[in-house]
Enzyme design. Sequence first.
Site, PDB file in Angstrom:
ATOM      1  N   GLU A 269      33.950  24.913 -18.438  1.00  0.00           N
ATOM      2  CA  GLU A 269      34.428  24.996 -19.834  1.00  0.00           C
ATOM      3  C   GLU A 269      33.744  26.124 -20.604  1.00  0.00           C
ATOM      4  OE1 GLU A 269      33.691  21.577 -22.321  1.00  0.00           O
ATOM      5  OE2 GLU A 269      31.944  21.000 -21.180  1.00  0.00           O
TER       6      GLU A 269
ATOM      7  N   TRP B 200      26.309  11.504 -42.893  1.00  0.00           N
ATOM      8  CA  TRP B 200      26.865  11.289 -41.550  1.00  0.00           C
ATOM      9  C   TRP B 200      26.551   9.819 -41.258  1.00  0.00           C
ATOM     10  CZ3 TRP B 200      29.723  13.437 -37.736  1.00  0.00           C
ATOM     11  CH2 TRP B 200      29.593  12.958 -36.446  1.00  0.00           C
TER      12      TRP B 200
ATOM     13  N   LYS C 268      30.416  21.808 -17.178  1.00  0.00           N
ATOM     14  CA  LYS C 268      29.860  22.719 -18.192  1.00  0.00           C
ATOM     15  C   LYS C 268      30.214  24.165 -17.856  1.00  0.00           C
ATOM     16  CE  LYS C 268      28.322  20.390 -21.426  1.00  0.00           C
ATOM     17  NZ  LYS C 268      29.391  19.474 -21.064  1.00  0.00           N
TER      18      LYS C 268
ATOM     19  N   ASN D 201      18.090  11.025 -45.170  1.00  0.00           N
ATOM     20  CA  ASN D 201      18.585  11.468 -43.872  1.00  0.00           C
ATOM     21  C   ASN D 201      17.700  10.798 -42.837  1.00  0.00           C
ATOM     22  OD1 ASN D 201      19.693  12.783 -41.697  1.00  0.00           O
ATOM     23  ND2 ASN D 201      18.559  14.699 -42.000  1.00  0.00           N
ATOM     24  N   GLY D 202      18.290  10.077 -41.874  1.00  0.00           N
ATOM     25  CA  GLY D 202      17.481   9.445 -40.826  1.00  0.00           C
ATOM     26  C   GLY D 202      17.809   7.967 -40.696  1.00  0.00           C
TER      27      GLY D 202
ATOM     28  N   LYS E 181      37.268  20.100 -29.632  1.00  0.00           N
ATOM     29  CA  LYS E 181      36.103  19.195 -29.637  1.00  0.00           C
ATOM     30  C   LYS E 181      36.562  17.753 -29.434  1.00  0.00           C
ATOM     31  CE  LYS E 181      31.916  17.887 -29.877  1.00  0.00           C
ATOM     32  NZ  LYS E 181      31.099  18.075 -28.647  1.00  0.00           N
TER      33      LYS E 181
ATOM     34  N   CYS F  54      22.608  14.026 -41.886  1.00  0.00           N
ATOM     35  CA  CYS F  54      23.002  14.147 -43.291  1.00  0.00           C
ATOM     36  C   CYS F  54      22.459  15.453 -43.857  1.00  0.00           C
ATOM     37  CB  CYS F  54      22.443  12.974 -44.085  1.00  0.00           C
ATOM     38  SG  CYS F  54      22.937  11.406 -43.370  1.00  0.00           S
TER      39      CYS F  54
ATOM     40  N   GLU G 125      28.635  17.079 -13.816  1.00  0.00           N
ATOM     41  CA  GLU G 125      28.483  17.560 -15.201  1.00  0.00           C
ATOM     42  C   GLU G 125      28.122  19.038 -15.209  1.00  0.00           C
ATOM     43  OE1 GLU G 125      29.272  16.643 -18.015  1.00  0.00           O
ATOM     44  OE2 GLU G 125      28.054  17.883 -19.359  1.00  0.00           O
TER      45      GLU G 125
ATOM     46  N   ARG H 156      26.956  20.580 -40.746  1.00  0.00           N
ATOM     47  CA  ARG H 156      26.223  19.483 -40.099  1.00  0.00           C
ATOM     48  C   ARG H 156      27.123  18.290 -39.840  1.00  0.00           C
ATOM     49  NH1 ARG H 156      20.483  20.105 -41.483  1.00  0.00           N
ATOM     50  NH2 ARG H 156      20.137  17.875 -41.356  1.00  0.00           N
TER      51      ARG H 156
ATOM     52  N   HIS I  79      32.174  17.453   5.103  1.00  0.00           N
ATOM     53  CA  HIS I  79      33.558  16.964   5.254  1.00  0.00           C
ATOM     54  C   HIS I  79      34.566  17.918   4.632  1.00  0.00           C
ATOM     55  CE1 HIS I  79      31.989  13.240   6.856  1.00  0.00           C
ATOM     56  NE2 HIS I  79      31.158  13.169   5.828  1.00  0.00           N
TER      57      HIS I  79
HETATM   58  C1  AGP Z   1      32.513  17.961 -22.710  1.00  0.00           C
HETATM   59  O1  AGP Z   1      31.657  19.102 -22.763  1.00  0.00           O
HETATM   60  C2  AGP Z   1      33.927  18.270 -23.146  1.00  0.00           C
HETATM   61  N1  AGP Z   1      33.929  18.797 -24.460  1.00  0.00           N
HETATM   62  C3  AGP Z   1      34.887  17.114 -22.909  1.00  0.00           C
HETATM   63  O2  AGP Z   1      34.877  16.849 -21.523  1.00  0.00           O
HETATM   64  C4  AGP Z   1      34.550  15.786 -23.640  1.00  0.00           C
HETATM   65  O3  AGP Z   1      33.402  15.203 -23.082  1.00  0.00           O
HETATM   66  C5  AGP Z   1      35.738  14.831 -23.457  1.00  0.00           C
HETATM   67  O4  AGP Z   1      36.870  15.428 -24.056  1.00  0.00           O
HETATM   68  C6  AGP Z   1      35.491  13.447 -24.080  1.00  0.00           C
HETATM   69  O5  AGP Z   1      35.319  13.588 -25.455  1.00  0.00           O
HETATM   70  P1  AGP Z   1      34.753  12.304 -26.274  1.00  0.00           P
HETATM   71  O6  AGP Z   1      33.376  12.025 -25.742  1.00  0.00           O
HETATM   72  O7  AGP Z   1      34.743  12.734 -27.713  1.00  0.00           O
HETATM   73  O8  AGP Z   1      35.690  11.157 -26.020  1.00  0.00           O
END
Ligand code: AGP
Length: 612
Positions: free
Chosen positions: A491, A74, A488, A100-101, A607, A2, A484, A27, A507
């Site tokens: 992307e 939030w 990272k 906030n919290g 996002k 928040c 992961e 935020r 393999h």
């Molecule tokens: C992760 O770094 C990416 N931005 C992407 O893989 C993300 O995790 C995926 O689109 C799922 O999003 P969500 O967790 O909002 O469902």
Amino acid sequence: MCGIVGYSGPQSAATPLIEGLRRLEYRGYDSAGIALGVSGKLFVAKKAGKLANLENALDSSLPIVHSGIGHTRWATHGGPTDRNAHPHVDNDGKLAVIHNGIIENYSELRTKLEIRGHVFTSETDTESVAHLLSDLRKEHKGDLAAAMRDAVNVLRGSFTLVAIHADNPDVVVGVRRNSPLVVGLGNGENFMASDVAAFIEYTKRAIELGQDEIVTITPTSVVITDSDGKLVTPKEYEISWDAAAAQKGGFTHFMLKEIFEQPKAVADTLIGRLSDNGQIVLDELRMTAEEIRSLKKITVIACGTAYHAGMVAKYAIEKWAKIPVEVEIASEYRYRDPIIDPGTLVIAISQSGETMDTLMAVRHAKAAGARVLAICNTNSSTIPRESDAVLYTHAGPEIAVASTKALLTQMIAVYLIGLHLAQANGQLSDDQVQHLYRELLELPGKIEQILETVEPLRELTRSFSENNIVLFLGRNIGYPVALEGALKLKELAYIHAEGFAGGELKHGPIALIDNGTPVIAILPAGHEHALDEKMLSNIQEVKARGARVIVIAEEGAHVEGAEHIIRIPIVPALLQPVLATVPLQVFAYEMAVARGNDVDQPRNLAKSVTVE
Ligand code: AGP
């Protein structure tokens, strides 16, 4: 998280409050509100949605007032509605508070206050504070700061609180515990805010409050005491950031800020999750021990990074609760006619709660009769709303497209679910569960330790910035970490990166190794199984073919063949992903910076992917 602003001074308070909240919009929030001290009465306006809704609600006939508090919320406890928006006021309509919290003991407080005759109008934890402060202020004959000091000694959790009372409208009182509050020192005016971005255009002179310190501002004074009322000498400092940097807390990018917010995000997600009698508290699941014991299988559905949290869930839940877990890429799930029945618990993991692939999979599972539990970071978003139950992570808004703190809190959420299921079906004893919960509680400090030692890794990463392939190796629960790390890098650095199970190398993938190929290996926790020896063999195999090897290994673990070793604190093997992931986030971040990419908004990505 928040946004909080307080003001007392010669300006018409609505202006610095609204401008301050606008500076805090980054935020993330889902409602906003202000309370203005109008001698003898309060003017309160609060609206769900964006700041514009609040501005439209500000009555043009509002008299000019010179103090007030403002908040962007939030949502955590209670959805994003007008009623749940802050400020919250007492039944006299004279005291307003913003927060906030998380107030951990709000429910027991609410019960006591209702017995005393207080009438609640919202579902929030914050409203309990408004009524508590109202009583305490009366006990202290109108001294709001004294009331706040008493409140601090009653409240549990992490919080920033700021309050005003209509009978002393130019006095604004604030306090903080594990949640930020800074004071802005102006000329004939003073400010309070959750971060300096809110008042930096008015003053660059600031005071950072310490734990449980109470601050009282008027236009011409700033008084700080500890929770016993002892005066505290303020430590003033000059803000060196501009407004844009202030929104990132001084970090260059939101992603780096969010990587460094991970200790707090993990700690906040763990708050209140073990009861006084040693039981994992997961009321959100709304399943009886009987129903848990009758579970036949768990299906986790998610996308991208969230899918990797789902893979961690498989290892943890199967190991602890002995319930079969399958992990499905959400976009594939419903098209393969999955076997679903009432004995299936579906867990949908999503930071945004709006990912269409995951949402469509949830709808399919529900239509087939499964119970659906969402793990989500965004209160009242679509996936939780369409699920039977939701476990919210408390990572706070994640602004950068690349998910970091949300992932770690998703891992915490699946660990809590695994422990809760195992405790309910008797697969783990209370002692075992409490021991593992204590290990979880130590993770924030251990993440801090890693973050304090990442500089050499950031330096080393830049020497790989010309590479166009990087391979990641993991085994057992380190395999999702390898995936992961590769995601990272894809992307953020736009590099073709691949994650493999170490045993798969021979393999096929080992053919990819060439002279100078960077390989990052996550060494399994050797103290629980001999997989570390097998990974050490993998390292020798790739090194023999010219690879440059970085190894992530526990403190004290034996490592051979590495050009660089990143040490992480020792934890139970199943918890290692929370720590091993952090250096990979930093590696990907640094590669993106070295390659001049847009770190917070990488090309082609959104996002929240709200299309199938
Ligand atoms: C992760 O770094 C990416 N931005 C992407 O893989 C993300 O995790 C995926 O689109 C799922 O999003 P969500 O967790 O909002 O469902």
